[in-house]
Design a protein around this motif. Structure first.
Motif, short mmCIF file in Angstrom:
data_model
loop_
_atom_site.label_atom_id
_atom_site.label_comp_id
_atom_site.label_asym_id
_atom_site.label_seq_id
_atom_site.Cartn_x
_atom_site.Cartn_y
_atom_site.Cartn_z
N PHE B 33 0.85 -1.20 0.00
CA PHE B 33 0.00 0.00 0.00
C PHE B 33 0.88 1.24 0.00
N TYR B 39 0.47 12.76 -5.57
CA TYR B 39 -0.13 11.83 -6.52
C TYR B 39 -0.32 12.45 -7.89
N THR B 40 -0.78 13.71 -7.90
CA THR B 40 -1.11 14.32 -9.19
C THR B 40 -0.01 15.22 -9.74
N GLN B 63 -1.55 -0.98 -4.21
CA GLN B 63 -2.56 0.07 -4.31
C GLN B 63 -1.93 1.40 -3.95
N ILE B 64 -2.14 2.39 -4.79
CA ILE B 64 -1.58 3.71 -4.52
C ILE B 64 -2.72 4.70 -4.37
N VAL B 65 -2.72 5.48 -3.30
CA VAL B 65 -3.78 6.48 -3.11
C VAL B 65 -3.18 7.87 -2.98
N ASP B 66 -4.05 8.87 -3.16
CA ASP B 66 -3.61 10.26 -3.13
C ASP B 66 -3.67 10.81 -1.71
N GLU B 68 -2.81 13.84 -0.99
CA GLU B 68 -3.16 15.26 -1.13
C GLU B 68 -2.35 16.19 -0.25
N ASN B 70 -1.69 16.05 2.68
CA ASN B 70 -2.36 16.24 3.95
C ASN B 70 -1.94 15.09 4.87
N LYS B 73 -4.55 13.02 6.54
CA LYS B 73 -5.21 12.11 5.60
C LYS B 73 -4.33 10.88 5.37
N LEU B 75 -2.17 9.62 7.34
CA LEU B 75 -2.21 8.78 8.54
C LEU B 75 -3.46 7.89 8.51
N SER B 76 -4.60 8.49 8.17
CA SER B 76 -5.84 7.71 8.09
C SER B 76 -5.75 6.63 7.03
N GLN B 77 -5.13 6.99 5.91
CA GLN B 77 -5.02 6.01 4.84
C GLN B 77 -4.21 4.80 5.30
N ALA B 80 -6.25 2.71 7.63
CA ALA B 80 -7.23 1.90 6.91
C ALA B 80 -6.55 0.70 6.25
N ALA B 81 -5.38 0.95 5.66
CA ALA B 81 -4.66 -0.11 4.96
C ALA B 81 -4.23 -1.20 5.94
#
Ligand SMILES: Nc1ncnc2c1ncn2[C@@H]1O[C@H](COP(=O)(O)OP(=O)(O)OP(=O)(O)O)[C@@H](O)[C@H]1O
Ligand SMILES: [Mg+2]
Lengths: 319, 317, 492
Positions: B33, B39-40, B63-66, B68, B70, B73, B75-77, B80-81
């Motif tokens: 993860f 990301y962008t 899996q790669i997520v953005d 942002e 933040n 955010k 930390l939350s990601q 969750a992972a």
């Protein structure tokens, strides 16, 4: 003038009127069955913690939206607050830092309030200006550097935890209850509804409309500062660009919750649903292995769908 | 009508969530993860591509997520992972200062992980199992050295330079500038502008360059941008003002625009910062950690000057 | 082939909690002016909204010239020859007269043929006997002219039926006199007019037939020539009414409000007058004479340039509506939708908004007290609403007006300014309101009543001021209070 009975049509109307809640519940059920990790306690706690920081500001943003305005500068007030909070903690400890940050935030909010309520600038222009100015100020203060802190008290607060729930959701709950109470049960709250519903009518009813508009921005400033401090509690650092997406996030949550941008209707309680939808969606998409770009697309889609549904409801209610 | 639209949208929504979620869990492969703060950003895409490629090659799903930019955010990601049972994590921080809580959290999970690109805060650097990043100051030094080389080839009495930077306070921007200053200190190279930040935004870089051209005109002898995107912006301004060829250009990065301008001979040189290498290195190191091998605490991505002649030795994006 | 141009058979319409129309059958003969009358909330507007495609009936059928009629929407109805002129005009202020008339139907492929459109618009207005610049933006027109544009628009669709919902309620007396010949022209042209009004005089003046509604049902129908005013009122209200105006019961005492040399350029010049305790002071004059502006200035909604206001002998400074309220002044504004009510809010909230302190315990609003207050006024003024929590949008026009009145009655101020208080209110309810005014003045409160309805001013005032061009042109008392005298002063 007879009551028509509870019929099928009425239930459908009820479902559509609460479509967002229905969607949330449906989506949660879907997740519980497709993804075991979704309903673990750890994950639930994570969703709650995650949504709490911006949730604090979203409550106050809802009040601003109800008054018929909106505020772009809350992002910058948030960023500024993370900075000033950390600087003050390092310089004089957590208690003075808390009050200084809160007062600063409220003062910025009050400035917005003055510009909009008294000088009668349009909110878009006024808060766009203060957004840039406050951010600039935060950059100047820190020479644009992010700063962090090792304050022991802050760490202790940060690691407080009740079955996984940190201090932040507790603060959020407090703010939430306060705002719901304020809007529902006080004269000021009612005045804000009237002011947002129809400014002229409120003015001609002898309501202090200038004060109503002024106070909502001041409250949002303070709430954004509080949210910024909560960010500090979690991340232990401050930097001007933190929370850049706060204002848009809060407005989105407010709309998804069902408060109209036109003002005069809606409620803080509804925004909780909006915040939850965003948080659950965000968490679920990550759990489902959806990539970053796709997540953005889906989030946009949700917003459009909700607004669309809103239009349907509005049309139904008219008939 | 509106109702139909809403229903259609709802359906699209449901289908996209379900189908987007459907493409996961490929057998018993280990899952990586990654939360990417950029990301962008133009640099993010090829890097993430390289991570995906390398992971596939080594038999992982990823899996790669953005994030942002933040930290909260991100930390939350990660939480969750971890809740979802991912086996290993890659962390691309947005800025230095906010990294300690995340580094602490990642260590507390006991999962293998590496950090990438943005160097974490000094206080927690030794707690990172492996930091893969370019030596940012060294990139800056190369920019400085290339400025000197340029004026050796194009002698001038004034040596006037316009220097466009990224975002104030981001470690990348600051470190590059530290490197540049280190090298040009004591030389007679003259940076004409006070610090100008285009925040990695080509259109802002264009606006800055336009202003400079209006102000200084042909006094400018060399324009330097901290990355390819901002170079592109500055180039557009120079082109519009009809100054192409009349002043030297220098930048950092490996995107295709840079390559084109190198080929055209309009760009004096670029400094390599290879997102492909960085991305695949990260997965390689992570793989080693997963297999229990020892890795270096710090792994620098190679850098150096790219001239027109060297183009074929590099990968472009 | 039926003799009727329009038949509405067995129409029923329900809203959540309300049966607005209950098995209503209405037949209208071609080329007549057909009056529809009934108390507030009787269902007149709802019936017409079914006819023009805004609502679809829950039950019932429509026939146009004997053919079954199914409407998809307002535009569809227009194209089939049914046009409606609402009280709130459907015009775009920034566009010209011609553009408004032909909006959405511009001729020409790609490029609009302005010459043709302007000429056609001019022709339509000429048919109605008027001639004015069709390229003028509608925003610059008077209310009466806007109404003309609406009628011209209806004609441009070759309307067979034109529905007019309280068309004269915002016209001046003079404008109304010009308006009747237009209706006459329409009738001569074979166009059928359905005419809703609360003004009985008008019905006797221009209508051929009258249908009377009460509580969502049709309760009577007759040729106008075969029915008396009293009988109509009886059918509407459900009981007989001897008088339309009650006798004044209070007599004025010492002065409470003294206005001296009040000036607000360019609208008000040097205005001085006195209001006494327990008095109803009528203010008459033409639209634009400065009556509303005077009210605003006394209440604090606008600020005077010079002059003074004394209340009970003490000079006060009134610079905002909050000052006005603090000095126990209240104002019922003339335009309920724009300045009187928050349409998104419930009946309760609209009523209590002027005096939330009254329903507050400590700093907490008491929903119970609020509910009691709202229920009290709903009963007192006979406001027709399924519940006190209904939003104002869903109330009929007259019932909305009653809520505006309630809100200021509840605020319990000593000096109440009423600007066109009975606009859109049925005769029965008017009587109730006049009685309430009597009651208030008996309690020692004072009322300033601005009204364009002469009979109302003449019957209910103790004294009349007539305004003209921002000045008080004269004061009438006792036997001098006659329609002639008022009009003489009001006109140049
Ligand atoms: N959209 C709606 N939702 C709920 N109730 C409605 C709605 N529209 C009208 N009503 C109710 O239907 C009844 C009839 O209203 P309508 O507007 O037809 O009355 P009206 O005869 O035109 O009265 P007025 O003379 O006051 O204009 C009222 O009780 C009103 O509250
Ligand atoms: Mg009506």
């Amino acid at each position: 003038m007879r009551k028509s009975t509870l019929d099928k049509k009425y239930i459908i109307t009820l479902l559509i009127e609460n479509a967002v809640t229905v969607f949330l519940v449906g989506f949660v059920i879907f997740m519980v069955f497709t993804k075991r990790s979704f309903s673990t306690w750890d994950n639930i706690v994570n969703i709650i913690n995650e949504s709490s920081i911006y949730g604090i500001a979203a409550c106050a943003m809802t009040v601003v939206v109800i008054s018929g305005e909106f505020d772009l500068s809350s992002s910058s007030i948030f960023g500024w607050s993370t900075v000033i909070f950390v600087i003050c903690i390092n310089a004089m400890g957590i208690v003075p830092a808390f009050f200084i940050t809160l007062v600063c935030g409220a003062a910025f909010g009050a400035l917005n309030g003055l510009l909009i309520a008294k000088v009668k600038m349009p909110a878009f222009v006024a808060t766009l200006g203060t957004m840039i100015a406050i951010k600039g100020l935060a950059y100047v203060m820190t020479k644009a550097q992010p700063i962090n802190t090792n304050n022991a008290t802050l760490k202790a607060i940060g690691s407080f935890n009740m079955g996984g729930i940190s201090i932040i959701p507790i603060v959020y709950l407090g703010v939430l209850v306060l705002f719901i109470w304020f809007m529902r049960y006080t004269k000021f709250g009612r005045d804000i509804y009237a002011t947002g519903g129809n400014y002229e009518v409120a003015r001609l009813s002898g309501i202090n409309v200038v004060f109503s508009k002024f106070i909502v921005f001041t409250m949002l400033g303070a709430a954004a500062a509080l949210a910024g401090m909560m960010y500090g509690v979690r991340i232990k650092a401050g930097w001007a660009p933190y929370g850049q997406d706060l204002a848009l996030y809060c407005i989105t949550a407010t709309i998804i919750g069902g408060t109209s941008l036109l003002g005069g209707t809606g409620s803080v309680g509804k925004t909780v649903i909006g915040v939850l939808v965003l948080a659950v969606l965000f968490n679920a998409l990550t759990l489902l292995g959806v990539s970053g770009s796709m997540q953005k697309f889906i989030r946009g889609l949700v917003l459009i769908t909700v607004i669309m549904l809103d239009a349907v409801v509005a049309k139904r209610q008219k008939e | 009508m509106k109702k139909a639209c809403a229903i259609v949208l709802m359906l699209v929504l449901l289908v996209s969530v379900v189908s987007a979620g459907g493409q996961k869990e490929a057998g018993g492969a280990k899952k990586i993860f990654m939360s990417s703060a950029y990301y962008t950003a133009p640099y993010g895409a090829p890097l993430q591509e390289a991570v995906r490629e390398k992971a596939k090659e080594l038999g992982y799903t990823v899996q790669i997520v953005d994030g942002e930019q933040n930290a909260d955010k991100q930390l939350s990601q990660f939480k969750a992972a971890v809740a979802d049972g991912y086996d290993a994590l890659i962390y691309w921080p947005g800025d230095q200062a906010s990294t300690p809580p995340i580094v602490e959290y990642l260590n507390s999970t006991g999962k293998p992980w590496v950090a990438l690109n943005t160097v974490v805060d000094a206080s927690v650097l030794d707690q990172v199992p492996c930091m893969i990043a370019s030596d940012e100051v060294e990139i800056g030094r190369w920019l400085g050295r290339l400025m000197i080389q340029y004026f050796e080839k194009n002698p001038s009495a004034t040596k006037n330079v316009v220097y466009i930077e990224g975002s104030p306070g981001s470690s990348y921007t600051e470190n590059l500038t530290i490197g540049v200053n280190e090298v040009i200190k004591g030389t007679d190279i003259n940076i004409m502008n006070d610090r100008q930040f285009a925040e990695y935004d080509p259109s802002r870089a264009m606006a800055i360059m336009e202003d400079m051209l209006t102000k200084y005109g042909d006094k400018i002898e060399l324009a330097v941008a901290q990355d390819g995107g901002m170079f592109q912006g500055a180039y557009s301004a120079i082109e519009a003002a009809g100054y192409v060829g009349k002043l030297g250009l220098l930048c950092q990065g490996q995107d295709l625009i840079v390559r084109d301008k190198l080929v055209a001979g309009e760009l004096f040189a670029s400094v390599a910062q290879d997102p492909f290498t960085e991305g695949s290195l990260a997965v390689e190191m992570l793989d080693k950690i997963i297999r229990g091998e020892k890795v270096e605490n710090w792994f620098a991505t190679p850098t150096g000057p790219i001239f027109k002649a060297d183009i074929d030795n590099y990968r472009w994006f | 082939m039926s003799a009727y141009v329009l038949e509405m058979k067995g129409i029923t319409k329900t809203f959540p909690g309300v049966v607005a129309l209950d098995d209503v059958t209405l037949s209208v003969e071609k080329g007549t002016v057909h009056a529809l009358i009934g108390e507030n909330g009787a269902g007149k507007s709802t019936l017409m909204k079914i006819l023009n495609g805004v609502y679809t009936a829950t039950k019932g059928e429509l026939f146009l010239e004997g053919q079954p009629l199914h409407l998809q929407g307002v535009r569809d109805a227009q194209e089939k020859g049914i046009s409606t002129i609402f009280q709130e005009f459907n015009l775009i202020n920034a566009l010209s007269v011609a553009e408004n008339i032909f909006l959405g139907r511009f001729e020409g492929k790609g490029q609009i043929k302005w010459n043709r459109i302007n000429r056609k618009a001019r022709e339509l207005l000429e048919k109605l006997g008027f001639n004015f610049d069709v390229s003028k933006p509608v925003g610059k027109l008077s209310t009466a002219e806007k109404q003309l544009v609406e009628i011209a628009k209806a004609l441009s669709y070759d309307a067979k039926i034109i529905v007019m919902d309280e068309p004269t309620s915002s016209l001046t007396k003079k404008e109304i006199e010009l308006f009747f010949p237009i209706i006459e022209k329409l009738r001569k042209g074979g166009i059928t007019v359905i005419y809703i009004s609360h003004k009985l005089d008008e019905i006797f003046h221009i209508c051929d037939r009258v249908s009377i509604m009460r509580d969502g049902k049709l309760v009577g129908e007759s040729l106008v020539s075969e029915i008396t005013r009293e009988r109509i009122i009886e059918l509407m209200v459900g009981r007989s009414m001897e008088m339309e105006y009650p006798a004044r019961t209070a007599s004025p005492g010492e002065p409470v409000l003294e206005v001296k040399n009040l000036t607000r350029e360019p609208l008000l010049h040097d205005i001085s007058f006195t209001l006494h305790k327990g008095e109803i002071l009528g203010i008459a004059g033409l639209v634009g004479a400065g009556r509303t502006e005077l009210a605003e200035t006394i209440f604090g909604a606008a600020v005077a340039d010079s002059g003074s206001i004394e209340i009970n002998g003490k000079a006060v400074s009134i610079r905002s509506t909050m000052d006005g309220k603090a000095n126990s002044i209240g104002m019922v504004t003339e335009d309920r939708k724009e300045t009187g009510l928050v349409l998104d809010m419930s009946v309760t909230r609209n009523i209590t908004v002027t005096k939330l302190d009254e329903v507050t315990t400590g700093i907490v609003l008491s929903k119970q007290k609020e509910g009691e207050v709202a229920s009290e006024y709903v009963q007192k003024l006979n406001i027709k609403t399924p519940s006190i929590n209904q939003t104002l949008y869903n109330l009929s026009g007259g019932n909305q007006q009653k809520v505006v009145l309630s809100k200021w009655l509840f605020s319990n101020v000593e000096i109440l300014i009423l600007d066109e208080p009975t606009r859109g209110i049925d005769v029965g309810a008017k009587y109730e309101i006049y009685c309430l005014m009597n009651e208030l003045t008996e309690q020692g409160k004072s009322i300033i009543m601005i009204s364009s309805e002469l009979p109302e001013v003449l019957s209910m005032s103790d004294r009349i001021l007539v305004m003209h061009k921002g000045m008080i042109k004269g004061e009438l008392t006792g036997a001098k209070m006659t329609a002639d005298n008022v009009m003489q002063l009001a006109i140049d």
